[in-house]
Design an enzyme around this catalytic site. Structure first.
Site, short mmCIF file in Angstrom:
data_model
loop_
_atom_site.label_atom_id
_atom_site.label_comp_id
_atom_site.label_asym_id
_atom_site.label_seq_id
_atom_site.Cartn_x
_atom_site.Cartn_y
_atom_site.Cartn_z
N CYS A 162 0.78 -1.11 0.07
CA CYS A 162 -0.11 -0.10 0.06
C CYS A 162 0.74 1.18 0.04
O CYS A 162 0.37 2.34 -0.42
CB CYS A 162 -0.78 0.15 1.11
SG CYS A 162 -2.12 -1.30 1.30
N ASN A 163 1.95 1.30 0.48
CA ASN A 163 2.85 2.17 0.54
C ASN A 163 3.59 2.85 -0.62
O ASN A 163 4.27 3.93 -1.10
CB ASN A 163 3.89 2.16 1.46
CG ASN A 163 4.99 0.94 1.24
OD1 ASN A 163 4.40 0.03 1.78
ND2 ASN A 163 5.87 0.97 0.60
#
Length: 384
Positions: A162-163
């Site tokens: 997700c980063n």
């Protein structure tokens, strides 16, 4: 997970006032356009529970108290009796390829339209995904799908989670800065429907209650904003500068978020440690202060906060530790409510909503923040 993962509180931000140091920061690139896309079908949380015939009250409560109202998903096909059929890992990879190419292509086209540019103007394409593995990667498939210049420089970022949207934005900004006037595009294409494992455990229930399908694209150019090939000069002059990035890898929590092989289900499965919201929240202050160090800015000088829609508890933990208000994270919570967690592209959905509000003034600063496996927090500072 213990409190030893939490950092000591850092000192106060640089006392210099806003603008004194940022005026000396070289603009790495300017953001010219944004575009998003989702898969074809949306479901309420109750719809998903009923479709998967989930009756466990604890799991149902988890879904219904997630602060998510709807998500775009491609559920498993139905059998003759109406039940959802199991999907082998090969079927999931096929689903990822179909969904990611379709959504990625539509997000890219919407982004270029917003930037006033054409497919022929793209000189660099970076594609991010963590919901499937393909060789050749999505960048090559999108070039073929859209009939883009086959000599376009490209890179695929796979598996960062997700980063990864901000990890990729850092690389794309660097390329754009090194090639002034040439258009660079990042696409985050996450077919989360292709990364699900269904069983009766709370481990899979946490993941299944959270993620949705979506893609987002962002276009950047380095050098003078009006040098962008094909971009409309007026729009380019209004584009925010990307000033700085800062990262924090929480090495003591490397296993707290992971996507690995589930031997019992014979497929990949995502795992989220229940303590991760508090660990991420506690480190948000550390990395934010690092981002602002040397800029002359305080947190109070930041007008716009665009945080990854990682989940209700994650957002609350970041709010508490950074002293943010509900208004500060209104787009983050709105995206979570309407789409769920879209993985790497979530923060770009929030950015698009901010622009649609038409409330940003010249000179204002924004902080972009994503978090994911590693455990990692990524941040970026931008200025309009």
């Amino acid at each position: 997970m213990t409190t030893s993962l939490l950092p000591t509180r850092p000192g106060a931000p640089d006392p210099d006032r806003a603008g004194q140091a940022t005026s000396r920061l070289p603009g790495m690139a300017r953001i010219l356009g944004i575009g998003t896309a989702v898969s074809d079908t949306s479901y309420s949380q109750t719809d998903v529970l009923d479709a998967l015939d989930v009756t466990d009250p604890k799991i149902r409560s988890l879904f219904l108290n997630s602060a998510i109202e709807r998500r775009y998903l491609t559920l498993p096909p139905q059998g003759s009796d109406g039940t959802r059929l199991p999907e082998a890992q090969g079927d999931l990879l096929d689903k990822h390829k179909t969904l990611a190419v379709d959504m990625g292509a539509r997000a890219l086209q919407a982004c270029l339209k917003d930037a006033g540019a054409d497919l022929a103007d793209v000189r660099y394409l970076c594609v991010v995904t963590s919901t499937g593995f393909l060789t050749p990667g999505l960048s090559a498939l999108l070039i073929r799908e859209l009939g883009m210049d086959r000599h376009c420089s490209r890179v695929d970022i796979v598996g960062m989670g997700c980063n990864a949207g901000l990890n990729a934005l850092n690389a794309v900004s660097g390329w754009a800065t090194a090639h002034p006037g040439e258009l660079a595009v990042m696409v985050c294409a996450e077919a989360c429907s292709a990364a699900y494992a269904f069983d009766s455990t709370m481990r899979t229930a946490v993941v299944n209650s959270l993620f949705g399908d979506g893609a987002a694209a962002i276009a950047l150019v380095g050098g003078s904003a009006d040098q962008a090939a094909g971009a409309e000069p007026v729009r380019a002059q209004q584009a925010p500068r990307v000033l700085k990035f800062a990262s924090c890898v929480i090495t003591d929590a490397l296993d707290a978020m992971r996507y690995d092989w589930d031997r019992e289900q014979n497929r990949f499965s995502f795992y989220l440690d229940p303590h991760i919201p508090y660990v991420v929240g506690a480190h948000a202050e550390l990395v934010t202060d690092r981002l602002l160090a040397g800029t002359g800015l305080r947190r109070s000088d930041i007008s716009h906060w665009l945080v990854h829609s990682g989940g209700k508890k994650v957002i609350d933990a970041v709010m508490v530790n950074l002293g943010l208000t509900r208004h500060d994270v209104r787009h983050t919570t709105g995206v979570l409510r309407d789409y769920g967690n879209l993985s790497s592209g979530s923060f770009l959905f929030s950015y698009e909503r901010l622009l649609a509000e038409d409330v940003v003034n010249p000179g204002e600063y924004g902080v972009l923040m994503t978090m994911g496996p590693g455990s990692t927090i990524e941040t970026a500072l931008i200025q309009w």
